[in-house]
Design an enzyme around this catalytic site. Structure first.
Site, PDB file in Angstrom:
ATOM      1  N   ASP A  60       0.868  -1.169   0.000  1.00  0.00           N
ATOM      2  CA  ASP A  60       0.000   0.000   0.000  1.00  0.00           C
ATOM      3  C   ASP A  60       0.907   1.220   0.000  1.00  0.00           C
ATOM      4  O   ASP A  60       1.527   1.550   1.014  1.00  0.00           O
ATOM      5  CB  ASP A  60      -0.893  -0.015   1.240  1.00  0.00           C
ATOM      6  CG  ASP A  60      -1.784   1.219   1.345  1.00  0.00           C
ATOM      7  OD1 ASP A  60      -1.716   2.098   0.459  1.00  0.00           O
ATOM      8  OD2 ASP A  60      -2.538   1.310   2.335  1.00  0.00           O
ATOM      9  N   SER A 142      -1.180  12.075 -15.823  1.00  0.00           N
ATOM     10  CA  SER A 142      -2.481  12.086 -16.481  1.00  0.00           C
ATOM     11  C   SER A 142      -2.724  13.463 -17.108  1.00  0.00           C
ATOM     12  O   SER A 142      -2.184  14.476 -16.651  1.00  0.00           O
ATOM     13  CB  SER A 142      -3.623  11.755 -15.510  1.00  0.00           C
ATOM     14  OG  SER A 142      -4.877  12.105 -16.057  1.00  0.00           O
ATOM     15  N   TYR A 155      -9.201  13.602  -7.861  1.00  0.00           N
ATOM     16  CA  TYR A 155      -8.241  13.086  -8.828  1.00  0.00           C
ATOM     17  C   TYR A 155      -7.474  14.235  -9.491  1.00  0.00           C
ATOM     18  O   TYR A 155      -6.238  14.219  -9.577  1.00  0.00           O
ATOM     19  CB  TYR A 155      -8.965  12.252  -9.881  1.00  0.00           C
ATOM     20  CG  TYR A 155      -8.047  11.528 -10.839  1.00  0.00           C
ATOM     21  CD1 TYR A 155      -7.461  10.320 -10.483  1.00  0.00           C
ATOM     22  CD2 TYR A 155      -7.779  12.043 -12.104  1.00  0.00           C
ATOM     23  CE1 TYR A 155      -6.623   9.646 -11.359  1.00  0.00           C
ATOM     24  CE2 TYR A 155      -6.943  11.375 -12.988  1.00  0.00           C
ATOM     25  CZ  TYR A 155      -6.368  10.184 -12.615  1.00  0.00           C
ATOM     26  OH  TYR A 155      -5.536   9.518 -13.488  1.00  0.00           O
ATOM     27  N   LYS A 159      -3.421  15.170  -9.317  1.00  0.00           N
ATOM     28  CA  LYS A 159      -2.599  15.150 -10.524  1.00  0.00           C
ATOM     29  C   LYS A 159      -1.968  16.518 -10.794  1.00  0.00           C
ATOM     30  O   LYS A 159      -0.842  16.600 -11.306  1.00  0.00           O
ATOM     31  CB  LYS A 159      -3.419  14.668 -11.720  1.00  0.00           C
ATOM     32  CG  LYS A 159      -3.820  13.203 -11.623  1.00  0.00           C
ATOM     33  CD  LYS A 159      -2.619  12.287 -11.436  1.00  0.00           C
ATOM     34  CE  LYS A 159      -2.988  10.819 -11.430  1.00  0.00           C
ATOM     35  NZ  LYS A 159      -1.812   9.931 -11.312  1.00  0.00           N
TER      36      LYS A 159
END
Length: 250
Positions: A60, A142, A155, A159
């Protein structure tokens, strides 16, 4: 000639697994990292049936103690680290921002941002101390590192933060021959993007099917970045589906 070694996080599926295959073809030994033991073990057996060039290490990355143990195992096995690919990442449900829970937010930050930092921190320790010193770190940014999708605040925020981490890492690594770059991916065909075949929400409120590209193109780009000598670096690269609604206004 000494072996080249790499750690790839999020290596059990999709882009991470494709990157592992490309690095193996380029002569690397690869530590494949993922949260689920069964998945990472199966992926390792698939890409390297002999098991001679791959370590499958369930980890993890949001847990700093687990990350330290990961790097200790790689050091004990191979003695050095030439490449870290911070690829692991998750998203939150695509729901209105105000409906997201603290648990949604914290899970995304732990995997996408804290995990990348913890891995980078351990990589610095190894890369500074090894002989010869130095190495390379490649972050998965991304296209959300510059442009959000609707209902994607956790998200997208992580990023965007990865871009800052990439630049800070490149700067702090400079005196030690540690190069750091970022690949921004647009619509690689993976389990995560499967929904694009039936349509995803667009910025204008419509729903549209979006084109995707084979994850191998991403893997080949990462392998190219990894092939450079440490006095050369790709700071940022975008590899995307040509027809996806990204550049301009869609």
């Amino acid at each position: 000639m000494s072996i080249k070694t790499a750690i790839v996080t999020g290596a059990g599926t999709g882009v991470g697994k494709a990157i592992t295959k490309a690095l193996l073809a380029a002569g690397f030994k690869v530590a494949m990292v993922g949260r689920r033991k069964e998945m990472i073990d199966a992926a390792a057996k698939d890409v390297d049936p002999s098991g001679s060039n791959v370590l499958a290490i369930p980890t993890d990355v949001g847990d700093p103690k687990a990350v330290a143990a990961l790097f200790d195992k790689v050091k004990a096995s191979w003695g050095r680290l030439d490449l870290l690919v911070n690829n692991a990442g998750v998203g939150a449900p695509a729901i209105p921002l105000e409906e997201l829970t603290p648990e949604h937010w914290n899970a995304v930050v732990a995997s996408n941002l804290s995990g990348a930092f913890f891995c980078t921190q351990q990589a610095f320790k190894m890369m500074k101390a090894q002989t010869p010193h130095g190495g390379r770190i490649i972050n998965n940014g991304s296209v959300s590192a510059t442009t959000p999708r609707p209902n994607s605040s956790p998200y997208t925020a992580t990023k965007h933060a990865i871009t800052g981490l990439t630049k800070a890492t490149a700067l702090d690594g400079r005196p030690f021959d540690i190069a750091c770059g970022q690949i921004d991916i647009g619509n690689a065909a993976t389990e995560m993007t499967a929904k694009m075949a039936t349509g995803v929400l667009q910025a204008d409120g419509s729903t549209a099917v979006e084109p995707t590209i084979d994850a191998k193109h991403i893997a080949d780009a990462v392998a190219y970045m990894a092939s450079l000598p440490l006095n050369a670096n790709v700071l940022t690269m975008t590899v995307m589906a040509t027809q996806m609604p990204f550049v301009g206004r869609g």
